[in-house]
Write a protein that holds these residues in place. Structure first.
Motif, short mmCIF file in Angstrom:
data_model
loop_
_atom_site.label_atom_id
_atom_site.label_comp_id
_atom_site.label_asym_id
_atom_site.label_seq_id
_atom_site.Cartn_x
_atom_site.Cartn_y
_atom_site.Cartn_z
N ALA A 44 0.81 -1.22 0.00
CA ALA A 44 0.00 0.00 0.00
C ALA A 44 0.84 1.26 0.00
O ALA A 44 0.46 2.27 -0.59
CB ALA A 44 -0.93 0.01 1.21
N PHE A 45 1.99 1.24 0.69
CA PHE A 45 2.85 2.41 0.87
C PHE A 45 2.08 3.56 1.53
O PHE A 45 2.30 4.72 1.23
CB PHE A 45 3.44 2.88 -0.47
N GLU A 46 1.13 3.21 2.39
CA GLU A 46 0.39 4.23 3.11
C GLU A 46 -0.18 3.59 4.38
O GLU A 46 -0.34 2.37 4.46
CB GLU A 46 -0.75 4.82 2.27
N PHE A 47 -0.47 4.42 5.36
CA PHE A 47 -1.06 3.94 6.61
C PHE A 47 -2.27 4.82 6.88
O PHE A 47 -2.23 5.75 7.68
CB PHE A 47 -0.04 4.03 7.75
N ILE A 53 -8.19 -0.64 7.62
CA ILE A 53 -9.38 -1.30 8.19
C ILE A 53 -9.86 -2.45 7.31
O ILE A 53 -10.07 -3.58 7.80
CB ILE A 53 -10.49 -0.27 8.44
N PRO A 54 -10.08 -2.28 6.00
CA PRO A 54 -10.51 -3.42 5.18
C PRO A 54 -9.48 -4.54 5.16
O PRO A 54 -9.85 -5.73 5.18
CB PRO A 54 -10.70 -2.81 3.79
N VAL A 55 -8.20 -4.19 5.11
CA VAL A 55 -7.15 -5.22 5.10
C VAL A 55 -7.16 -6.00 6.40
O VAL A 55 -7.04 -7.24 6.40
CB VAL A 55 -5.77 -4.56 4.86
N ALA A 56 -7.33 -5.32 7.52
CA ALA A 56 -7.37 -6.00 8.82
C ALA A 56 -8.56 -6.96 8.89
O ALA A 56 -8.43 -8.10 9.36
CB ALA A 56 -7.44 -4.97 9.94
N ILE A 57 -9.71 -6.52 8.42
CA ILE A 57 -10.90 -7.39 8.45
C ILE A 57 -10.68 -8.62 7.58
O ILE A 57 -10.96 -9.75 7.98
CB ILE A 57 -12.14 -6.59 7.98
N ARG A 278 12.38 0.28 -13.22
CA ARG A 278 12.85 0.03 -14.59
C ARG A 278 11.78 0.34 -15.63
O ARG A 278 12.09 0.50 -16.80
CB ARG A 278 13.31 -1.42 -14.73
N ARG A 279 10.55 0.38 -15.20
CA ARG A 279 9.45 0.75 -16.10
C ARG A 279 9.16 2.24 -16.07
O ARG A 279 8.18 2.70 -16.64
CB ARG A 279 8.19 -0.03 -15.72
N GLY A 280 9.97 2.99 -15.37
CA GLY A 280 9.79 4.43 -15.31
C GLY A 280 8.92 4.91 -14.17
O GLY A 280 8.59 6.09 -14.11
N ARG A 281 8.53 4.01 -13.25
CA ARG A 281 7.70 4.40 -12.12
C ARG A 281 8.59 4.66 -10.91
O ARG A 281 9.54 3.96 -10.67
CB ARG A 281 6.70 3.30 -11.79
N HIS A 282 8.22 5.70 -10.16
CA HIS A 282 8.95 5.99 -8.91
C HIS A 282 8.05 5.64 -7.74
O HIS A 282 6.90 6.11 -7.65
CB HIS A 282 9.34 7.47 -8.84
N ILE A 283 8.53 4.80 -6.83
CA ILE A 283 7.78 4.38 -5.66
C ILE A 283 8.46 4.94 -4.43
O ILE A 283 9.62 4.62 -4.15
CB ILE A 283 7.68 2.85 -5.57
N ALA A 284 7.75 5.78 -3.70
CA ALA A 284 8.26 6.33 -2.44
C ALA A 284 7.72 5.48 -1.29
O ALA A 284 6.51 5.32 -1.16
CB ALA A 284 7.84 7.79 -2.27
N ARG A 285 8.61 4.95 -0.47
CA ARG A 285 8.20 4.07 0.61
C ARG A 285 8.39 4.69 1.99
O ARG A 285 8.30 4.02 2.99
CB ARG A 285 8.97 2.75 0.54
N ASP A 286 8.68 6.00 2.03
CA ASP A 286 8.83 6.65 3.32
C ASP A 286 7.45 7.00 3.87
O ASP A 286 6.64 7.66 3.20
CB ASP A 286 9.65 7.93 3.18
N TYR A 287 7.17 6.55 5.09
CA TYR A 287 5.89 6.81 5.72
C TYR A 287 6.00 8.07 6.55
O TYR A 287 6.69 8.09 7.57
CB TYR A 287 5.47 5.62 6.59
N ALA A 288 5.34 9.12 6.11
CA ALA A 288 5.36 10.38 6.84
C ALA A 288 4.08 11.14 6.54
O ALA A 288 3.52 11.05 5.45
CB ALA A 288 6.58 11.23 6.42
N VAL A 289 3.62 11.88 7.53
CA VAL A 289 2.44 12.71 7.33
C VAL A 289 2.81 13.86 6.41
O VAL A 289 3.85 14.50 6.57
CB VAL A 289 1.92 13.24 8.68
#
Length: 460
Positions: A44-47, A53-57, A278-289
């Protein structure tokens, strides 16, 4: 697939994808909490409540059904007890560094193999067949490397893995996994990483004559898995739920932190995000408000707001602009009633046209003001203001107090200024206390000098 039968947004379909992944992992490994962390930390790369909630259920329901059908015993039960605390700490530190090194080697090897396959002068459709041949050769040399590998993991966490085939098992398993994924064959990473990490930990335990090789195997699993996936929390909880062995929780958490930290420094991306990069997508995995969500509009600094009363004529307003050009330098101004509430917005261009028309010169601004304006309370966040701008496709909105009276005009430049303030808080280092006080120097902004010749050219 289920989400495509309903009118959902792309984000909502992504949440359903996370629910399916978490429930599948929970049912397979009897690890409902780790499955939630896995979905949040690795997919998800988000909290956010909308995803957690849906994932927990989904994860908990899946685990309940698994317990009903298959029992509640741990998948890889272990009851090892670490030795002295000093030895356990050094074991965790060393295996953390080893796990990060293996993560580097495995990541580079997989994508290096993928690059090698691209150079082979045959159609890509045949690449998985080549990977299958390599797996078959590995199975002939060491049959134990075939299959999912749960029996091997079980033997490693209990310290019962055959010592005589440990090294060959580790090497062959690593090679066939690298070649399989590099060839484009669809395969998982969880069980192979646990096997490689556990075999590495037990091999090091034998090398250093450790009295508890099972502890080294469990900590090695955590180190490699965390180093490859960069998910210390997921890995720590995952190992606890897999083994139900609380005694190794502290060394596992320590080695996960070290392996993740070293991996982040050594590798720009993890094995899971390298393909997307490699497909040109940038994924940021830092969790911050988002800082824009934590800063209110009232915290910004604005110049005094220029406005006009609604009973003022266009000619009078234009005369004000000519007399005070520095104050009235914006593209639009709020029009206020006798109570100071905004009733509309008059644009500079509309005033310019109105003063050239004899009929409109004497008309009050209440008739010329545009009603299509946007306003937002100063108690709202900057992110909310940005959303209003995006939804209305406007470059400016008015910030009003609780009574609806305008206090400032929020523009894109204001948001950029707020971003700069946040950037300075993140990057400008300051020292407040010292044993040897020195004269405090004011921060200097970078000034780029321009040659006199260029200045003369610009002035001319």
């Amino acid at each position: 697939m289920i989400g495509q039968f309903f009118h959902l947004t792309a984000s909502e379909r992504k949440v359903l994808l996370l629910c399916g992944a978490a429930s599948g992992m929970s049912a397979t490994f009897h690890a409902p909490i780790a499955s939630i962390f896995f979905a949040v930390e690795l997919l998800a790369f988000e909290f956010r409540p909308r995803s957690v909630i849906p994932v927990a259920i989904a994860s908990v329901v899946s685990d309940f059904l698994r317990q009903y059908w298959m029992g509640d015993a741990p998948v890889f039960p272990s009851s090892v007890v670490p030795g002295r605390h000093s030895e356990v700490i050094w074991t965790a530190v060393c295996l953390g560094a080893v796990g990060a090194a293996l993560a580097y080697i495995l990541t580079k090897a997989i994508y290096g193999t993928e690059d090698l396959f691209e150079k082979i002068p045959i159609h890509w459709m045949w690449w998985p067949a080549i990977g299958g041949v390599m797996i078959g050769i590995g199975g002939i040399l060491q049959p134990e490397v075939l299959g999912v590998g749960y029996d091997s993991i079980r033997s490693l966490v209990t310290g019962q893995f055959p010592v005589q085939m440990l090294l060959s098992f580790l090497i062959i398993k690593s090679i066939i996994w690298i070649v399989a994924l590099g060839s484009g064959t669809s395969g998982g990473i969880m069980a192979p990483l646990l096997i490689i990490g556990g075999a590495s930990g037990e091999a090091l335990a034998l090398l250093f004559h450790a009295p508890d090789p099972a502890v080294w195997a469990i900590v090695g699993m955590a180190a490699v898995f965390s180093g490859v996936t960069r998910s210390p929390l997921t890995t720590s909880v995952f190992m606890l739920e897999l083994t139900h062995d609380l005694a190794v929780m502290a060394p596992v958490l320590l080695t996960c932190a070290i392996a993740t930290g070293v991996s982040v420094i050594a590798l720009p991306r993890s094995i899971l995000t390298e393909k997307l990069a490699r497909r040109g997508r940038h994924i940021a995995r830092d969790y911050a408000v988002d800082p824009m969500e934590s800063m209110k509009i009232s915290q910004l600094e604005f110049p005094s707001l220029a406005s006009f009363p609604d009973n003022q004529t266009a000619a009078e307003a234009w005369l004000k602009i000519l007399k005070e050009p520095e104050k009235y330098r914006y593209k639009a101004y709020p029009v206020l009633n006798d109570k100071g509430i905004i009733t509309g917005e008059v644009r500079f261009s509309d005033l310019q046209i109105a003063v050239t028309d004899p009929e409109q010169r004497s008309r009050p601004l209440a008739h010329l003001a545009c009603k299509d304006y946007r306003q937002i309370s100063v108690d709202q966040t900057i992110q909310s203001a940005l959303h209003v701008m995006l939804e209305s496709d406007r470059s400016r909105i008015f910030a009003v107090d609780r009574e609806g009276k305008p206090l400032a005009m929020l523009t894109r430049q204001s948001i950029v200024a707020a971003s700069r303030k946040i950037w300075e808080e993140e990057h400008c280092r300051e020292k407040y206390l010292s044993f040897f006080p020195r004269e405090k120097k004011l921060p200097r902004r970078a000034v780029h000098s321009i040659p006199e010749q260029q200045v003369d050219q610009k002035m001319s």
